[in-house]
Design an enzyme around this catalytic site. Structure first.
Site, mmCIF file in Angstrom:
data_model
loop_
_atom_site.group_PDB
_atom_site.id
_atom_site.type_symbol
_atom_site.label_atom_id
_atom_site.label_comp_id
_atom_site.label_asym_id
_atom_site.label_seq_id
_atom_site.Cartn_x
_atom_site.Cartn_y
_atom_site.Cartn_z
ATOM 1 N N LYS A 277 -3.566 -54.639 38.976
ATOM 2 C CA LYS A 277 -2.441 -54.813 38.050
ATOM 3 C C LYS A 277 -1.391 -53.737 38.312
ATOM 4 O O LYS A 277 -0.200 -54.028 38.418
ATOM 5 C CB LYS A 277 -2.975 -54.683 36.611
ATOM 6 C CG LYS A 277 -1.922 -54.857 35.557
ATOM 7 C CD LYS A 277 -2.450 -54.508 34.188
ATOM 8 C CE LYS A 277 -3.707 -55.306 33.863
ATOM 9 N NZ LYS A 277 -4.128 -55.101 32.460
ATOM 10 N N THR B 137 3.596 -54.935 26.318
ATOM 11 C CA THR B 137 2.591 -55.852 26.861
ATOM 12 C C THR B 137 2.842 -57.263 26.341
ATOM 13 O O THR B 137 2.856 -58.240 27.110
ATOM 14 C CB THR B 137 1.165 -55.386 26.500
ATOM 15 O OG1 THR B 137 1.019 -54.030 26.897
ATOM 16 C CG2 THR B 137 0.117 -56.231 27.193
ATOM 17 N N ASP C 43 -5.464 -48.863 24.276
ATOM 18 C CA ASP C 43 -6.030 -50.198 24.507
ATOM 19 C C ASP C 43 -6.604 -50.599 23.147
ATOM 20 O O ASP C 43 -6.169 -50.066 22.113
ATOM 21 C CB ASP C 43 -7.108 -50.149 25.599
ATOM 22 C CG ASP C 43 -7.561 -51.535 26.060
ATOM 23 O OD1 ASP C 43 -6.848 -52.169 26.846
ATOM 24 O OD2 ASP C 43 -8.631 -52.023 25.605
ATOM 25 N N LYS D 70 -9.783 -46.525 33.762
ATOM 26 C CA LYS D 70 -9.936 -46.978 32.370
ATOM 27 C C LYS D 70 -10.951 -46.072 31.711
ATOM 28 O O LYS D 70 -11.780 -45.458 32.387
ATOM 29 C CB LYS D 70 -10.420 -48.434 32.339
ATOM 30 C CG LYS D 70 -10.112 -49.156 31.057
ATOM 31 C CD LYS D 70 -8.681 -49.665 30.993
ATOM 32 C CE LYS D 70 -8.371 -50.228 29.617
ATOM 33 N NZ LYS D 70 -7.087 -50.955 29.585
ATOM 34 N N ASN E 246 -1.877 -55.051 18.758
ATOM 35 C CA ASN E 246 -0.630 -54.659 19.415
ATOM 36 C C ASN E 246 -0.088 -55.752 20.342
ATOM 37 O O ASN E 246 1.084 -56.128 20.240
ATOM 38 C CB ASN E 246 -0.886 -53.361 20.204
ATOM 39 C CG ASN E 246 0.319 -52.950 21.003
ATOM 40 O OD1 ASN E 246 0.367 -53.142 22.205
ATOM 41 N ND2 ASN E 246 1.322 -52.408 20.341
#
Ligand code: NDP
Length: 447
Positions: free
Chosen positions: A116, A212, A168, A128, A243
């Site tokens: 990504k 996003t 996240d 991550k 979100n």
């Protein structure tokens, strides 16, 4: 050995070396199964074992996170950071706080993040992290103490040129604030660029919160335009109400889509007249309540406890909650109901069997790697602003986001056609992301 056999063997090795990590296996398979035509064109990738190296994280950190709750009881959680690949730039990728987090989830997310981030064209590697801590129902003080303990260990592995986390699931501006405060305290450095998703009042980028969701809708718009269609007047459903979901709904509404449903992990709200987004924002962002409460304010809305949002008729479906939330049966229902486009605001929300259903039905399908890359792209813009001690306007930043999403769409579209599968964004996204990483790895030698 044929390339097909090589890919099969790599997958077997990944499963053997990473036992019990089902989501990681799934994410690896999804990518490497599309790479055979790339290996035909670039035999040097196989010779230098590029895929094998990409599948092995550069570094995995697992640590204890002890903290005290409001009752004075000691709680122990587990923290993770998987620094997967830094060939294109410092490690970059969010932190997830959710009780389901374990190494396999963090590795699947980190692996996805490599490609990504490469797709955005920005100088960022893939990583991550997160914890099995559940912020739901916790007081601000408890969340703060947890974040401080988490960062007390993690800070030694971070840095604006080393590793730059973001949010996240379960990690928003509140958590980023506590994490940044503790990083600053531990290091005695005001290093704005070490975390993104900060509040705009102290170094955050405007549009990061929206990026996003907005980016996913821009991607849908591009997919539809490529087919001579548009978002205007289409009935839309969006899973989740966090979100990504909230700002996907906002952009859909601004582009005159008609959003009729959203959800959380307890149930679904169906409001045929159109979702009242200001109410969703108040319930979720301000009061931290459940989506069920929406029905208290709108008597004509229906709450479906434990229901599947995918049963609701729509033209556009955006899974924006969590992994594997849209399975084969749900995909068949969406197709039967006339859905024309699906884009993944969440990471890997669509099971492999469901993706096949969409592809066979000829539906425009945008994989998360491409469709939700607007979040990390805007994080990279935040890093850029922090590095130059600059602040960009909302309009300028959003324009950059829209350009980046347009570029991602175009590159995926072109690569899919180049490799003989026009309109296959899964193939296109994997190939573009992989090639960028592979070329840099070749240039750097065996490291
Ligand atoms: P939030 O925590 O803000 O919201 C998550 C939403 O998904 C909530 O409505 C939550 O409901 C729901 N949800 C979470 N787990 C489940 C579950 N097991 N079943 C059903 N619903 C669930 O997270 P984000 O919006 O930030 O993230 C959503 C997705 O988007 C994730 O897959 C994330 O990885 C991905 N993503 C996020 C980016 C970002 O910038 N934030 C960037 C790119 C991808 P509840 O409140 O009941 O838990």
């Amino acid at each position: 050995m044929t390339n097909e056999a090589r890919i099969g063997r790599i997958y077997e090795q990944v499963v053997r070396r990473n036992p019990g990590e089902a989501e990681f296996h799934q994410a690896v398979k999804e990518v490497i199964d599309t790479l055979e035509p790339v290996l035909v064109k670039h035999p040097e990738y196989a010779e230098h074992k590029i895929i094998e190296r990409i599948c092995e994280p550069e570094r995995q950190i697992i640590f204890r996170v002890p903290w005290q709750d409001d009752a004075g009881e000691v709680q122990i959680n587990r923290g993770f950071r998987v620094q997967f690949n830094s060939v294109l730039g410092p490690y970059k990728g969010g932190l997830r706080f959710h009780p389901s987090v374990y190494l396999g989830i963090v590795k699947f997310l980190g692996f996805e993040q490599i490609f990504k981030n490469a797709l955005t064209g920005m100088p960022i590697g893939g990583a991550k992290g997160g914890s099995d801590f559940d912020p739901k129902g916790r007081s601000d003080g408890e969340v703060m103490r947890f974040c401080q303990s988490f960062m007390t260990e993690l800070h030694r592995h971070l840095g604006e040129f080393t590793d730059v986390p973001a949010g996240d699931i379960g990690v928003g501006a509140r958590e980023i604030g506590y994490l940044f405060g503790q990083y600053k305290r531990m290091t005695n450095r005001y290093e704005s660029g070490v975390l993104t998703g900060k509040h705009p009042k102290w170094g955050g980028s405007l549009v990061r919160r929206e990026s996003t969701g907005y980016g996913t809708v821009y991607f849908v718009d591009e997919m539809l335009k490529a087919r001579g269609q548009s978002i205007e007047g289409q009935t839309c459903i969006v899973s989740g109400s966090g979100n990504v979901a909230i700002y996907a709904m906002e952009k859909l509404q601004r582009m005159r889509g008609h959003v009729v449903a959203c959800s959380d992990s307890n149930g679904v709200i169906h409001h045929e007249r159109g979702i009242d987004l200001e109410l969703v924002k108040r319930l979720k962002e301000v009061e931290r309540r459940r989506i069920a409460d929406y029905a208290e304010f709108h008597r004509d809305a229906t709450y479906l406890p434990g229901g599947s949002i995918w049963n609701i008729r729509c033209d556009i479906a955006l899974p924006c909650a969590t992994q594997n939330e849209l399975d084969e049966a749900a995909a068949r229902t969406l197709v039967a109901n006339g859905c024309v486009a699906v884009a993944e605001g969440a990471n890997m929300p669509t099971t492999p069997a469901a993706v096949r259903v969409f592809q066979e039905a000829g539906i425009a399908f945008g994989p998360g790697k491409a469709a939700n890359a607007g979040g990390v792209a805007t994080s990279a813009l935040e890093m850029q602003q922090n590095a130059s001690r600059d602040t960009w306007s909302f309009e300028h930043t959003e324009e950059r986001l829209q350009q980046i999403m347009g570029g991602i769409h175009r590159h995926c579209h072109e690569a899919a056609a180049e490799f003989g599968s026009p309109g296959n964004y899964v193939l296109g996204a994997n190939i573009v992301g992989f090639r960028r990483v592979a070329e840099a790895m070749l240039a750097f030698g065996v490291i």
